[in-house]
Motif scaffolding. Structure first.
Motif, short mmCIF file in Angstrom:
data_model
loop_
_atom_site.label_atom_id
_atom_site.label_comp_id
_atom_site.label_asym_id
_atom_site.label_seq_id
_atom_site.Cartn_x
_atom_site.Cartn_y
_atom_site.Cartn_z
N LEU A 58 -13.80 -2.88 -23.72
CA LEU A 58 -14.05 -4.30 -23.57
C LEU A 58 -14.64 -4.84 -24.88
O LEU A 58 -15.48 -4.17 -25.50
CB LEU A 58 -15.02 -4.58 -22.42
N TYR A 59 -14.23 -6.04 -25.24
CA TYR A 59 -14.64 -6.60 -26.53
C TYR A 59 -14.86 -8.11 -26.39
O TYR A 59 -14.26 -8.76 -25.54
CB TYR A 59 -13.57 -6.35 -27.61
N ARG A 60 -15.71 -8.64 -27.27
CA ARG A 60 -15.84 -10.09 -27.40
C ARG A 60 -15.74 -10.46 -28.87
O ARG A 60 -16.03 -9.64 -29.75
CB ARG A 60 -17.14 -10.60 -26.79
N THR A 76 -8.85 0.98 -23.21
CA THR A 76 -9.66 0.80 -22.00
C THR A 76 -10.99 0.12 -22.27
O THR A 76 -11.79 -0.08 -21.35
CB THR A 76 -9.92 2.16 -21.34
N HIS A 128 -20.00 -4.02 -20.73
CA HIS A 128 -19.62 -4.49 -19.40
C HIS A 128 -18.90 -5.83 -19.53
O HIS A 128 -19.01 -6.51 -20.55
CB HIS A 128 -20.85 -4.63 -18.51
N TRP A 129 -18.21 -6.19 -18.47
CA TRP A 129 -17.44 -7.44 -18.50
C TRP A 129 -18.37 -8.66 -18.58
O TRP A 129 -19.43 -8.69 -17.97
CB TRP A 129 -16.58 -7.58 -17.25
N GLN A 130 -17.97 -9.64 -19.38
CA GLN A 130 -18.69 -10.90 -19.48
C GLN A 130 -17.68 -12.01 -19.75
O GLN A 130 -16.56 -11.72 -20.21
CB GLN A 130 -19.76 -10.85 -20.57
N LEU A 137 -9.77 -7.29 -22.94
CA LEU A 137 -9.43 -5.89 -22.76
C LEU A 137 -8.84 -5.34 -24.06
O LEU A 137 -8.08 -6.02 -24.74
CB LEU A 137 -8.42 -5.72 -21.63
N GLU A 173 -5.11 -5.63 -24.30
CA GLU A 173 -4.61 -6.96 -24.66
C GLU A 173 -4.65 -7.15 -26.17
O GLU A 173 -3.70 -7.67 -26.78
CB GLU A 173 -5.46 -8.03 -23.98
N ALA A 200 -14.55 -12.19 -22.46
CA ALA A 200 -14.27 -10.85 -22.98
C ALA A 200 -12.77 -10.56 -22.99
O ALA A 200 -11.98 -11.24 -22.32
CB ALA A 200 -15.00 -9.80 -22.15
#
Length: 232
Positions: free
Chosen positions: A158-160, A156, A172-174, A179, A182, A177
Motif C-alpha cells: 500500500l502506498y500514498r 501487494t 495500513h489502508w487510508q 495498491l 495498480e 491510498a
C-alpha cells in the motif's frame, strides 16, 4: 521589432478592446499571450482551439502582437466528451504551464493527443498520459515502479503520494491510498488491469492539485455536469 514564426494551437481567446482578441497560444517555445487585431475578420475564424496553426508574433514584452496567423493543417473537430477533454487540457496548460517556458516535447504530445481525441480514441488513457507528461516536463514527475526510498513497488503493498517526492509505503489502508498492483499497471500503461485507470485518475488529481492553486478547474466541473456516457 522582433518577429518569431512557429507552430501553435489556441488555448483560449477572449474579446479585447473594440475589435481585437487576447489569445493564449501553446507553441514549442511555451505558452504565450498575444493581441490579435481585427479578430472579427478572417484571422478571427482561426483563433479557435484545436486547429494546427502557423503563428508569427512581434514584440519583446510578455504581451505580444500577432503578426500572422494561418492554418497549418486540418482542424481537429471535437464534440461531446472529446470536446470537454480538449477543454480540460487547454485549461490545465493555462493554469499550470509557466509563460514562455519552452517545452517542444509537450507541444508534440498535445498535438498528438488532440488528434487522437478527434479520431475517437479512448479518452481516459489519453488524458492520463498527457497529465503524466505535463508533470514530468515541469519537473514534478516521480517513479511509479519504486518508492521514495528507492525500493521496488510491491504488488501487494500500500502506498500514498507524498507531495514533491513520490510514493511512500504505508502499513495500513487510508483514504487516497494506492495498491502496488495498480501502480505497477500504470508504470506499464496496462489499462486493462483491474482498477488501473481509476487509480491513475486519482493519482493524477493528487499530483496536480498542489499546482492548481486551490481553485477548481472550470472544464472539469462542466464535464461532470454535461458528460455523456463514455463508450470505449
Amino acid at each position: 521589432m522582433l518577429a518569431l514564426s512557429q507552430p501553435a494551437y489556441v488555448l483560449h481567446s477572449r474579446a479585447y478592446r473594440e475589435s481585437s482578441a487576447l489569445v493564449d497560444f501553446l507553441t514549442p517555445q511555451g505558452r504565450l499571450r498575444a493581441v490579435l487585431r481585427g479578430a472579427r475578420g478572417k484571422a478571427g475564424t482561426l483563433a479557435r482551439p484545436f486547429i494546427p496553426l502557423e503563428l508569427e508574433t512581434r514584440g519583446r514584452g510578455e504581451l505580444k502582437n500577432v503578426g500572422r496567423l494561418e492554418a497549418a493543417g486540418i482542424p481537429n473537430l471535437l464534440s461531446g466528451n472529446a470536446l470537454f477533454s480538449g477543454m480540460y487540457l487547454n485549461e490545465l496548460l493555462i493554469r499550470v504551464l509557466p509563460a514562455e517556458d519552452p517545452h517542444p516535447a509537450l507541444f508534440e504530445q498535445y498535438a498528438l493527443t488532440v488528434l487522437a481525441l478527434a479520431q475517437g480514441r479512448s479518452l481516459e488513457p489519453l488524458l492520463r498520459a498527457f497529465e503524466w507528461r505535463l508533470l514530468d516536463e515541469l519537473g514534478y514527475g516521480f517513479a511509479l515502479d519504486s518508492d521514495v526510498q528507492g525500493d521496488a513497488i510491491a504488488a501487494t503493498g500500500l502506498y500514498r503520494l507524498q507531495a514533491d517526492s513520490g510514493l511512500l509505503p504505508i502499513g495500513h489502508w487510508q483514504p487516497g491510498a494506492f495498491l502496488g498492483s495498480e501502480l505497477l499497471a500504470m508504470a506499464e500503461a496496462n489499462w486493462e488491469a483491474p482498477g488501473a485507470l481509476a487509480a491513475a485518475k486519482r493519482l493524477m488529481r493528487q499530483a496536480l492539485a498542489p499546482h492548481l492553486g486551490g481553485r477548481p478547474l472550470v472544464s472539469r466541473e462542466l464535464f461532470m455536469t454535461f458528460k455523456e456516457p463514455i463508450r470505449d
